[in-house]
Design an enzyme around this catalytic site. Structure first.
Site, PDB file in Angstrom:
ATOM      1  N   LYS A   1     -12.385  -1.440   7.194  1.00  0.00           N
ATOM      2  CA  LYS A   1     -11.723  -2.414   8.054  1.00  0.00           C
ATOM      3  C   LYS A   1     -12.153  -2.226   9.501  1.00  0.00           C
ATOM      4  O   LYS A   1     -12.607  -3.147  10.151  1.00  0.00           O
ATOM      5  CB  LYS A   1     -10.209  -2.284   7.924  1.00  0.00           C
ATOM      6  CG  LYS A   1      -9.746  -2.634   6.519  1.00  0.00           C
ATOM      7  CD  LYS A   1      -8.402  -2.057   6.182  1.00  0.00           C
ATOM      8  CE  LYS A   1      -8.174  -2.021   4.702  1.00  0.00           C
ATOM      9  NZ  LYS A   1      -8.320  -3.314   4.039  1.00  0.00           N
TER      10      LYS A   1
ATOM     11  N   TRP B   1       0.832  -1.217   0.000  1.00  0.00           N
ATOM     12  CA  TRP B   1       0.000   0.000   0.000  1.00  0.00           C
ATOM     13  C   TRP B   1       0.851   1.245   0.000  1.00  0.00           C
ATOM     14  O   TRP B   1       0.515   2.241  -0.661  1.00  0.00           O
ATOM     15  CB  TRP B   1      -1.005  -0.034   1.153  1.00  0.00           C
ATOM     16  CG  TRP B   1      -1.928  -1.196   1.018  1.00  0.00           C
ATOM     17  CD1 TRP B   1      -2.010  -2.278   1.834  1.00  0.00           C
ATOM     18  CD2 TRP B   1      -2.857  -1.430  -0.058  1.00  0.00           C
ATOM     19  NE1 TRP B   1      -2.936  -3.166   1.348  1.00  0.00           N
ATOM     20  CE2 TRP B   1      -3.473  -2.673   0.192  1.00  0.00           C
ATOM     21  CE3 TRP B   1      -3.226  -0.715  -1.190  1.00  0.00           C
ATOM     22  CZ2 TRP B   1      -4.440  -3.216  -0.652  1.00  0.00           C
ATOM     23  CZ3 TRP B   1      -4.181  -1.246  -2.048  1.00  0.00           C
ATOM     24  CH2 TRP B   1      -4.779  -2.482  -1.767  1.00  0.00           C
TER      25      TRP B   1
ATOM     26  N   ASP C   1      -1.297   6.824   6.282  1.00  0.00           N
ATOM     27  CA  ASP C   1      -2.383   5.901   5.947  1.00  0.00           C
ATOM     28  C   ASP C   1      -2.653   5.055   7.185  1.00  0.00           C
ATOM     29  O   ASP C   1      -1.788   4.282   7.614  1.00  0.00           O
ATOM     30  CB  ASP C   1      -1.938   5.029   4.765  1.00  0.00           C
ATOM     31  CG  ASP C   1      -2.982   3.993   4.365  1.00  0.00           C
ATOM     32  OD1 ASP C   1      -4.009   3.863   5.054  1.00  0.00           O
ATOM     33  OD2 ASP C   1      -2.744   3.292   3.352  1.00  0.00           O
TER      34      ASP C   1
HETATM   35  N1  PMP Z   1      -4.205   1.331   2.564  1.00  0.00           N
HETATM   36  C1  PMP Z   1      -4.240   0.199   3.290  1.00  0.00           C
HETATM   37  C2  PMP Z   1      -3.371   0.113   4.504  1.00  0.00           C
HETATM   38  C3  PMP Z   1      -5.076  -0.849   2.907  1.00  0.00           C
HETATM   39  O1  PMP Z   1      -5.090  -1.975   3.626  1.00  0.00           O
HETATM   40  C4  PMP Z   1      -5.882  -0.708   1.769  1.00  0.00           C
HETATM   41  C5  PMP Z   1      -6.874  -1.764   1.322  1.00  0.00           C
HETATM   42  N2  PMP Z   1      -6.725  -3.007   1.758  1.00  0.00           N
HETATM   43  C6  PMP Z   1      -5.795   0.465   1.021  1.00  0.00           C
HETATM   44  C7  PMP Z   1      -4.970   1.477   1.462  1.00  0.00           C
HETATM   45  C8  PMP Z   1      -6.593   0.659  -0.220  1.00  0.00           C
HETATM   46  O2  PMP Z   1      -7.875   0.977   0.122  1.00  0.00           O
HETATM   47  P1  PMP Z   1      -9.088   0.980  -0.943  1.00  0.00           P
HETATM   48  O3  PMP Z   1      -9.309  -0.423  -1.361  1.00  0.00           O
HETATM   49  O4  PMP Z   1     -10.200   1.563  -0.130  1.00  0.00           O
HETATM   50  O5  PMP Z   1      -8.675   1.863  -2.061  1.00  0.00           O
END
Ligand code: PMP
Length: 362
Positions: A199, A102, A175
């Site tokens: 989450k 990510w 994030d």
């Molecule tokens: N950041 C983290 C730490 C994630 O775990 C995720 C999704 N699993 C994302 C960003 C991406 O999020 P999205 O699917 O809502 O775009």
């Protein structure tokens, strides 16, 4: 059909109490005679929901008054672009710490906007640790330093006492999608915190952004309006139709969390849940955690047996036992138990019991 223990990394389990309230209010919310799903986002009822949800999030996160809270769409991934578009505007330069997929994706989007650089990474050991950070690694004149606080796939985290220390003129951008509201972080240490809801906070479709007010209004006026933090702030998250229902469910989760005692109370429970599972892994003759102890996530716990076939058998048999979604991310294999706020202690106990039985059998 009984509810299972759902260890999914996201979208993930929600508190049963929240689902029950949503069920009760599904057809008629309050005295409106309609569902929140059917309501105008300009109605008084929805304005109240949004204001209360924002106030409760502010209280839970102890957000200082010089920050704005926004409820936006496009998930965590849109933030990967919004952050550089809005903040990489002074020196056109930002540094990234790469602790997993990510963080890497965020960096890859930033490169499209300006001079982004990875200044520390744990890729050499499949992201099983948090790289040592030293402020001297940062370049001069950067617009921000970016981190992913909890790495959902690899199960590592920057602990609240292990955040990079940055000079006052460098905003720390974070994030927190997979550990928001799970333990106490001091918001004043950050310039911006974002978290996709799906989450630890609610359903997919909304991302909560906490941004220091002096960081608003830095974007060029010609970036798309939907990607401009200032525009969303000016319109109090209602520039266009917001994800009303997702915001409403987040509000119910915040109420649930407040009743429980807020983030400090949740943190104590989360630490107990995680410690139980990690203690079991540390003493197991079959299972092994994959992350160095000092970087372990409280939310995502990856583990392996060391034998891919046995891992697959574990996933299959655990599913039959009512323990769902324990398969590790496709890029790492093995297993991963996501034990977010809504996972009760009984779910962790049931997992450990099952692991004990599996270990005896193998
Ligand atoms: N950041 C983290 C730490 C994630 O775990 C995720 C999704 N699993 C994302 C960003 C991406 O999020 P999205 O699917 O809502 O775009």
């Amino acid at each position: 059909m009984e509810r299972v223990y759902n260890f999914s990394a996201g979208p993930s389990a929600l508190p049963v109490e929240v689902l029950e309230t949503a069920q009760k209010e599904m057809l008629c919310y309050g005295d409106t005679g309609m569902s929140v799903m059917e309501m105008s986002h300009r109605s008084a009822a929805f304005a109240d929901i949004l204001a209360q949800t924002k106030a409760d999030y502010k209280e839970l996160m102890q957000v200082p008054d010089n920050y704005e809270i926004l409820f936006l769409q496009g998930g965590g991934s849109t933030q990967f672009s919004m952050i550089p578009l809005n903040l990489m505007t002074d020196h056109h330069r930002a540094d990234y710490i790469q602790t997993g997929n990510w963080a890497k994706k965020a960096y890859q989007e930033a490169v499209k906007v300006g001079d982004a650089k990875v200044i520390a990474s744990s890729e050499d050991k499949t992201y099983t640790y948090i790289p040592k950070f030293d402020a001297s690694l940062m370049r001069n004149d950067i617009d921000y330093l970016y981190i992913c606080v909890n790495n959902t796939i690899y199960g590592t985290r920057f602990r609240p006492d292990n955040l990079p220390t940055v000079p006052a003129n460098v905003p720390l951008v974070a994030d927190m999608s997979s550990n928001i509201l799970s333990e106490v972080y001091d918001v004043s240490k950050f310039g911006l915190i974002f978290a996709g809801a799906q989450k630890n906070m609610g359903p997919a479709g909304v991302v909560a952004v906490i941004i220091r007010k002096d960081l608003l209004g830095r974007a060029a006026v010609d970036i798309p309006a939907m990607l401009n933090y200032q525009i969303h702030a000016d319109k109090d998250s209602c520039y266009n139709t917001p994800p009303c229902y997702s915001i409403y469910i987040c509000g119910l989760v915040y109420k649930w969390l407040k009743k429980l005692g807020g983030v400090p109370a949740m943190e104590a429970i989360n630490k107990e849940k995680a410690a139980k599972l990690y203690d079991f892994l540390d003493n197991s003759k079959l299972f092994k955690g994959t992350v160095v102890p000092e970087a372990r996530s409280l939310m995502n716990v990856p583990f392996v047996t060391g034998d891919a076939d046995l891992d697959a058998q574990f996933v299959k048999e655990s599913k039959a036992a009512g323990l769902e979604n324990l398969k590790g991310h496709r890029t790492v294999g093995g297993m991963r138990a996501s034990i977010y706020n809504a996972m009760p202690m009984a779910g962790v106990d049931a997992l450990i019991d099952f692991m004990k039985r599996f270990e005896m059998a193998h």
